[in-house]
Design an enzyme around this catalytic site. Structure first.
Site, PDB file in Angstrom:
ATOM      1  N   HIS A 149       6.574   0.230  -7.101  1.00  0.00           N
ATOM      2  CA  HIS A 149       5.575   1.090  -6.454  1.00  0.00           C
ATOM      3  C   HIS A 149       6.031   1.475  -5.050  1.00  0.00           C
ATOM      4  O   HIS A 149       6.039   2.664  -4.692  1.00  0.00           O
ATOM      5  CB  HIS A 149       4.235   0.351  -6.402  1.00  0.00           C
ATOM      6  CG  HIS A 149       3.111   1.173  -5.871  1.00  0.00           C
ATOM      7  ND1 HIS A 149       2.148   1.732  -6.678  1.00  0.00           N
ATOM      8  CD2 HIS A 149       2.789   1.559  -4.594  1.00  0.00           C
ATOM      9  CE1 HIS A 149       1.286   2.415  -5.935  1.00  0.00           C
ATOM     10  NE2 HIS A 149       1.649   2.318  -4.663  1.00  0.00           N
ATOM     11  N   GLU A 150       6.396   0.484  -4.238  1.00  0.00           N
ATOM     12  CA  GLU A 150       6.798   0.776  -2.861  1.00  0.00           C
ATOM     13  C   GLU A 150       8.126   1.538  -2.811  1.00  0.00           C
ATOM     14  O   GLU A 150       8.321   2.407  -1.954  1.00  0.00           O
ATOM     15  CB  GLU A 150       6.906  -0.527  -2.056  1.00  0.00           C
ATOM     16  CG  GLU A 150       5.606  -1.306  -1.940  1.00  0.00           C
ATOM     17  CD  GLU A 150       4.510  -0.494  -1.277  1.00  0.00           C
ATOM     18  OE1 GLU A 150       4.812   0.435  -0.512  1.00  0.00           O
ATOM     19  OE2 GLU A 150       3.327  -0.783  -1.537  1.00  0.00           O
TER      20      GLU A 150
END
Length: 641
Positions: free
Chosen positions: A454-455
């Site tokens: 996600h990051e």
């Protein structure tokens, strides 16, 4: 040690005094009324019978008209006299009197009868005394004394507590303003206020007008009636007022808008009158009202209250004092608020608040000046780069910067350092923006992989887009309520164009898009991202007029009156179009992010692997992997998971 002992001694609580006085009054009441049962009345013939039979031990005659009769112990043991034994308030047997004789007849005849009984050993003693009415008087007045005392105590508590001008019940209508003058030790001056050059210039002119009015009046100028400081929280509005108190050589009255508010009708208006009366007596003078929106809110906007409520009465009195008949022109009113949109128009007109001074968030140059002010008392390393610190804190207010400096000092002390260094400030910014690290939070390997993807998706998409903010740092260490966070350096823009907003939305959707590309399924971790892009898309469509179908229309109301409206300012058909356009905007940027990540899927996975291994990556790691951005700029923001 003696000093510490004195400091540890508990102060005398006024409640103990009130309790002691109440206990004394109650004890007096009880002592004056030793029994709750009145002695039975008997006739003269019955008394004579008891006296002849030797049942009477003592007789006390009051004022030669009435008598109290005490029976002997032997008589009290007789069941016939059980009713003559009175009980006190605690239920114990009372010592008497047992009977009451309200008419003794001729006092001389009665006395001879008692003397004869004593001679015949039928009576132990008797006495003629004048009766005192103190006991009856206290019994009568005590309930009223207790009620009045309790009422005064409650009024003192509700009107601001203990002693002093505003604490007494009869001084409840007095102003609570704190007076500063040249005798007070006011250390804050304009030198302590960094940045805010325009605001300081106008404020300094007001102070100069009071110090040297001839300079302006000789040219026909008039002193301004008031100045309103408007701006976001923490930008230094109250600090400017404190600097005025330190610079001005005139009396300075300081109070909050809530100080006018009271539960009693008419108190707010009375305090306004008293405040201006004090200021006029000491004129020239300055009055500073902090958070004036507590009393200055527009009249009649709140449909739930009547038109004659206490707050409106207070506002009406304030309007009259600021610009009414007989107003003293040597009293200037300064006020501060961050809700200027809800203030009454009559308060904002020329002649009352002649000047509105906007105190905005500091820019990069002003942030550097603010850092230098707050860094002065810290023990810091030499050659600390304040320009770098200013770049790392865009959007921070003066209060935020002061908090950063304090947090940096605490972090350095926690790590047993002798001076505060650059890393401490970076950690402090992370702590304030992202929250406290939660290194002990239990996260499964599968969840850690999802967070890293996600990051990494945020970082990859933002690196590939021209107007998206470039990365500063990405971490998958949980902070606050987020499981991971990415810090960016966004450009400080005065205006924003549609392509810039779309790039930012695309970068924000990069986290969910990365989950879709990598796992072919999505999770709840993108909640904050969805909230952010939804607000941006709604603003583009309904506020800024950046949508082709809706056109150059805005539904934003700067006056704030829509807060009390239950109907939307557009039709149901338009509402459907708005909802569809918002959804299309978000979905298009989501698909755009997916396309970018599919083209760079291998680098996305490499970045996620580095994140899992190191937990933190920086801008240099992305430059090594992707190469330098061709459109690199100085920018700042944060996206959290």
């Amino acid at each position: 040690m003696a000093k510490d002992n004195n400091q540890n001694k508990s102060k005398l609580n006024p409640l103990w005094i009130y309790g002691a006085v109440g206990a004394i009054l109650i004890s007096v009441y009880i002592s004056g009324n030793s029994s709750i049962q009145d002695p039975s009345k008997i006739t003269t013939s019955v008394f004579n019978d008891y006296l002849d039979k030797g049942f009477v031990e003592k007789v006390i005659v009051f004022n030669k008209t009435e008598a109290e009769v005490y029976l002997t112990e032997a008589a009290l043991k007789n069941p016939a006299f059980e009713k003559a034994i009175a009980k006190d308030v605690l239920g114990n047997k009372s010592k008497g009197p047992n009977y009451f004789l309200d008419a003794i007849g001729n006092d001389e005849t009665f006395q001879k009868k008692l003397e004869t009984a004593v001679t015949e050993n039928k009576l132990k003693e008797y006495n003629f005394v004048p009766k005192s009415n103190w006991s009856d008087l206290i019994s009568l007045l005590l309930p009223f004394i207790l009620i009045v005392g309790f009422w005064i105590f409650m009024m003192r508590r509700m009107s601001g507590g203990g002693g002093g001008g505003g604490g007494q019940i009869f001084n409840i209508g007095k102003s609570k303003a704190k007076l500063f003058d040249e005798k007070n030790d006011i250390k804050i001056t304009f030198k302590d206020v960094a940045g805010l050059e325009g605001a300081k210039e106008e404020i300094q002119e007001i102070v100069e007008f009071l110090k040297n009015p001839e300079k302006y009046t000789n040219l026909g100028g008039k002193i301004p009636k008031g100045a309103l400081l408007v701006g976001p929280p923490g930008t230094g509005k109250t600090l400017l007022a404190k600097a005025v108190a330190g610079e001005a050589k005139v009396p300075f009255f300081s109070l909050s808008g809530s100080d006018f508010v009271e539960m009693f009708v008419g108190v707010g208006a009375s305090r306004v009158r008293d405040l201006f009366k004090q200021a006029k007596e000491k004129s020239p003078a300055i009055i500073f009202i902090d958070e004036i929106d507590a009393v200055g809110r527009a009249r009649g906007k709140n449909n739930m209250s009547g038109g004659n409520d206490e707050r409106e009465n207070t506002l009406n009195q304030l309007l009259t004092e600021m610009d009414g008949f007989g107003t003293n022109s040597n009293v200037i009113v300064l006020a501060a608020t961050n809700r200027a949109d809800v203030l009454d128009k009559a308060l904002m007109r020329a002649g009352r608040f002649d000047r509105q001074i906007f105190v905005d968030l500091p820019d990069i140059r002003e942030r550097k000046e603010i850092f230098e002010v707050h860094l002065a008392p810290l023990k810091k390393v030499e050659n600390l780069d304040t320009d770098f610190l200013a770049k790392q804190t865009p959007g921070f207010s003066g209060a935020d910067i002061a908090n950063v400096c304090n947090e940096a000092a605490l972090i350095a002390a926690r790590n047993n350092k002798t001076a505060v260094d650059k890393q401490d400030f970076l950690d402090a910014v992370d702590r304030i923006v992202g929250g406290l690290e939660k290194k002990n939070k239990i996260i499964t390997p599968e969840e850690k992989k999802a967070i890293a993807i996600h990051e990494a998706g945020h970082a990859t998409v933002s690196w590939m887009l021209e107007h998206a903010a470039p990365l500063v740092k990405v971490t998958i260490v949980p902070r606050g309520q987020s499981l991971g966070a990415a810090w960016y350096l966004p450009e400080e823009r005065q205006i924003v164009r549609p392509d810039q907003m779309l790039d930012e939305m695309c970068a924000t959707m990069g986290g969910r898009a990365a989950e879709k590309v990598t796992f072919d399924r999505i999770s709840t971790g993108a909640l904050s991202d969805l909230e952010k892009v939804t607000k941006q898309a709604r603003a583009m469509v309904t506020i800024y007029g950046l949508n082709d179908k809706i056109g150059n229309v805005t539904y934003y109301d700067s006056s704030g009156q829509n807060e009390y409206n239950f109907s939307k300012p557009y039709s149901e058909e338009t509402a459907n179009v708005i909802d569809k356009e918002i959804s299309d905007l978000i979905e298009s940027q989501y698909q755009r992010a997916i396309k970018i990540l599919e083209e760079n899927k291998d680098k996305l996975n490499q970045l996620a692997d580095i994140l899992i291994e190191k937990e933190v990556i920086f801008k240099d790691d992305l430059e090594t992997m992707f190469g330098k951005r061709p459109f690199d700029k100085n920018l700042q923001e944060e996206t959290t998971l």
